[in-house]
Enzyme design. Structure first.
Site, PDB file in Angstrom:
ATOM      1  N   SER A  14       0.793  -1.236   0.000  1.00 62.40           N
ATOM      2  CA  SER A  14       0.000   0.000   0.000  1.00 62.40           C
ATOM      3  C   SER A  14       0.822   1.280   0.000  1.00 62.40           C
ATOM      4  O   SER A  14       0.269   2.353  -0.237  1.00 62.40           O
ATOM      5  CB  SER A  14      -0.932   0.020   1.205  1.00 62.40           C
ATOM      6  OG  SER A  14      -2.076  -0.694   0.898  1.00 62.40           O
ATOM      7  N   LYS A  26       0.521   3.368  -2.989  1.00 58.90           N
ATOM      8  CA  LYS A  26      -0.669   4.207  -3.232  1.00 58.90           C
ATOM      9  C   LYS A  26      -0.330   5.690  -3.167  1.00 58.90           C
ATOM     10  O   LYS A  26      -1.034   6.520  -3.735  1.00 58.90           O
ATOM     11  CB  LYS A  26      -1.767   3.859  -2.221  1.00 58.90           C
ATOM     12  CG  LYS A  26      -2.302   2.434  -2.355  1.00 58.90           C
ATOM     13  CD  LYS A  26      -3.208   2.084  -1.177  1.00 58.90           C
ATOM     14  CE  LYS A  26      -3.732   0.659  -1.246  1.00 58.90           C
ATOM     15  NZ  LYS A  26      -4.479   0.285  -0.029  1.00 58.90           N
ATOM     16  N   TYR A  54      -3.175  -2.496 -10.315  1.00 63.15           N
ATOM     17  CA  TYR A  54      -3.114  -2.281  -8.870  1.00 63.15           C
ATOM     18  C   TYR A  54      -2.190  -3.319  -8.197  1.00 63.15           C
ATOM     19  O   TYR A  54      -1.320  -2.965  -7.399  1.00 63.15           O
ATOM     20  CB  TYR A  54      -4.536  -2.369  -8.288  1.00 63.15           C
ATOM     21  CG  TYR A  54      -4.606  -2.385  -6.786  1.00 63.15           C
ATOM     22  CD1 TYR A  54      -4.580  -1.198  -6.056  1.00 63.15           C
ATOM     23  CD2 TYR A  54      -4.700  -3.588  -6.082  1.00 63.15           C
ATOM     24  CE1 TYR A  54      -4.648  -1.209  -4.667  1.00 63.15           C
ATOM     25  CE2 TYR A  54      -4.765  -3.604  -4.696  1.00 63.15           C
ATOM     26  CZ  TYR A  54      -4.736  -2.421  -3.992  1.00 63.15           C
ATOM     27  OH  TYR A  54      -4.784  -2.442  -2.627  1.00 63.15           O
ATOM     28  N   TYR A 101      -4.700   3.425   7.815  1.00 61.20           N
ATOM     29  CA  TYR A 101      -6.058   2.881   7.913  1.00 61.20           C
ATOM     30  C   TYR A 101      -6.693   3.230   9.255  1.00 61.20           C
ATOM     31  O   TYR A 101      -6.572   4.347   9.723  1.00 61.20           O
ATOM     32  CB  TYR A 101      -6.055   1.353   7.689  1.00 61.20           C
ATOM     33  CG  TYR A 101      -5.275   0.952   6.483  1.00 61.20           C
ATOM     34  CD1 TYR A 101      -5.639   1.417   5.232  1.00 61.20           C
ATOM     35  CD2 TYR A 101      -4.156   0.140   6.578  1.00 61.20           C
ATOM     36  CE1 TYR A 101      -4.921   1.073   4.114  1.00 61.20           C
ATOM     37  CE2 TYR A 101      -3.436  -0.216   5.459  1.00 61.20           C
ATOM     38  CZ  TYR A 101      -3.821   0.261   4.235  1.00 61.20           C
ATOM     39  OH  TYR A 101      -3.114  -0.082   3.129  1.00 61.20           O
ATOM     40  N   VAL A 130       1.207  -3.936   3.702  1.00 61.82           N
ATOM     41  CA  VAL A 130       1.165  -5.267   4.318  1.00 61.82           C
ATOM     42  C   VAL A 130       2.428  -6.097   4.068  1.00 61.82           C
ATOM     43  O   VAL A 130       2.575  -7.186   4.610  1.00 61.82           O
ATOM     44  CB  VAL A 130      -0.095  -6.096   3.931  1.00 61.82           C
ATOM     45  CG1 VAL A 130      -1.362  -5.479   4.488  1.00 61.82           C
ATOM     46  CG2 VAL A 130      -0.185  -6.289   2.432  1.00 61.82           C
TER      47      VAL A 130
HETATM   48  N1  GLU Z   1      -1.953  -5.232  -2.043  1.00 61.11           N
HETATM   49  C1  GLU Z   1      -2.575  -5.167  -0.748  1.00 61.11           C
HETATM   50  C2  GLU Z   1      -4.055  -5.432  -0.878  1.00 61.11           C
HETATM   51  O1  GLU Z   1      -4.689  -4.903  -1.730  1.00 61.11           O
HETATM   52  C3  GLU Z   1      -2.329  -3.827  -0.162  1.00 61.11           C
HETATM   53  C4  GLU Z   1      -2.844  -3.672   1.222  1.00 61.11           C
HETATM   54  C5  GLU Z   1      -1.860  -3.030   2.157  1.00 61.11           C
HETATM   55  O2  GLU Z   1      -0.667  -2.991   1.912  1.00 61.11           O
HETATM   56  O3  GLU Z   1      -2.312  -2.534   3.192  1.00 61.11           O
HETATM   57  O4  GLU Z   1      -4.621  -6.156  -0.137  1.00 61.11           O
END
Ligand code: GLU
Length: 304
Positions: free
Chosen positions: A63, A66, A188, A240, A258
């Site tokens: 993430s 992003k 993505y 988050y 993650v």
């Molecule tokens: N590629 C992960 C997903 O979409 C990213 C989530 C994350 O890193 O928090 O679940």
């Protein structure tokens, strides 16, 4: 105390701090990562780098990517961005479907998965070769031309993207996705599988400590107002449903993934990346957050 001493101290203090969390396993390829990796890297606007532990092994930034895609899209959309995505903390898990129904397909912010999927969708429309263009963008920020996607992780995530595909389809049903959901998921999952080490990650976030300019090349990535806004979004939404707690403990704009990476920025000074793959229940690096809390505490500097 200087940065070098501080990160060496934190590294020593937390070297054995394992067994508190769990490596992500909902993406099978991620479950193979050794939970004991631990590295801290600081990049300063003066051009210095200070590192402790494993800052050379690459991991998928998940993430954290992003922030890069948001920077690429917000350049083109400006304030129109806020018609397709919100800018409030969600208070729900990163991959939650619940709010989307109530908010009629306008994701709460660009960092929860639904919001990031909308950003990736617009990126696909705006750029000619989206996957290549993301790589070029991050290679320029990091100053490293051989950055690449970890194909195994990307394919593993695509194969198991039941939830993300559900989110993309749900958003599409409200008319807030332009492209085919399968194509959006492919791009993505690739940008989430961007493979970088802590040193490269710290370096590539320096533009956010520098009002939008890459300090080594002088290249402008975004205006100072955009840099302020990206930092504000990281502070309020970057971790988050743990963003409030992160602001309380660390006091910096930050973004987690993650894969166990967490990056944070002290505007006007530096950026810092920590990698430790064991995650807490919110999907954020357990030891990474602990290390960052100690960093701002020992340094006596945060944004507050
Ligand atoms: N590629 C992960 C997903 O979409 C990213 C989530 C994350 O890193 O928090 O679940």
């Amino acid at each position: 105390m200087q940065y070098k001493e501080i990160i060496e101290r934190i590294y020593k203090e937390l070297e054995d701090y394992t067994g508190h969390g769990k490596v992500a396993d909902y993406i099978p390829a991620l479950s193979k990562v050794n939970p004991e990796h631990f590295g801290i890297s600081v990049a300063t606007l003066d051009g210095d780098h200070f590192s402790a532990g494993d800052v050379e092994t690459r991991f998928t930034i998940q993430s954290i990517s992003k922030v890069f895609t948001l920077a690429m899209v917000s350049r083109h959309l400006g304030d129109k961005l806020w018609e397709i995505v919100g800018r409030e903390p969600s208070g729900t898990a990163f991959n939650s479907l619940i709010q989307l129904e109530q908010e009629r397909g306008i994701p709460r912010n660009p960092f929860i998965n639904a919001g990031a999927l909308v950003i990736t969708d617009r990126l696909i429309s705006l750029y000619k070769n989206p996957k290549e263009d993301i790589l070029t963008f991050v290679r320029e920020l990091s100053g490293n031309r051989d950055l690449n996607y970890n194909k195994d992780v990307a394919l593993s995530e695509i194969e198991h993207s039941y939830r993300n595909l559900a989110l993309a389809n749900f958003v599409k049903s409200f008319g807030n996705l332009v492209n085919d959901p399968v194509k959006v998921i492919d791009t993505y999952c690739h940008h989430c599988a961007l493979s970088m080490n802590a040193y490269e990650l710290a370096t590539s976030f320096l533009f956010l400590a520098n009002g939008g300019i890459v300090s080594t090349s002088g290249q402008r990535v975004c205006g100072s107002r955009s840099a302020k806004r990206l930092n504000a979004l990281m502070l309020t939404c970057g971790l988050y449903n743990e963003s409030g707690d992160f602001a309380y403990r660390v006091g910096l704009p930050g973004k987690s993934g993650v894969g166990g990476g967490v990056v944070a920025v002290i505007p006007g000074k530096l950026s810092i990346a920590v990698w430790s793959p064991e995650l807490n229940k919110n999907g954020n690096s357990y030891r990474g957050i602990e290390a960052l809390e100690r960093f701002t505490t020992y340094l006596g500097i945060s944004v507050f």
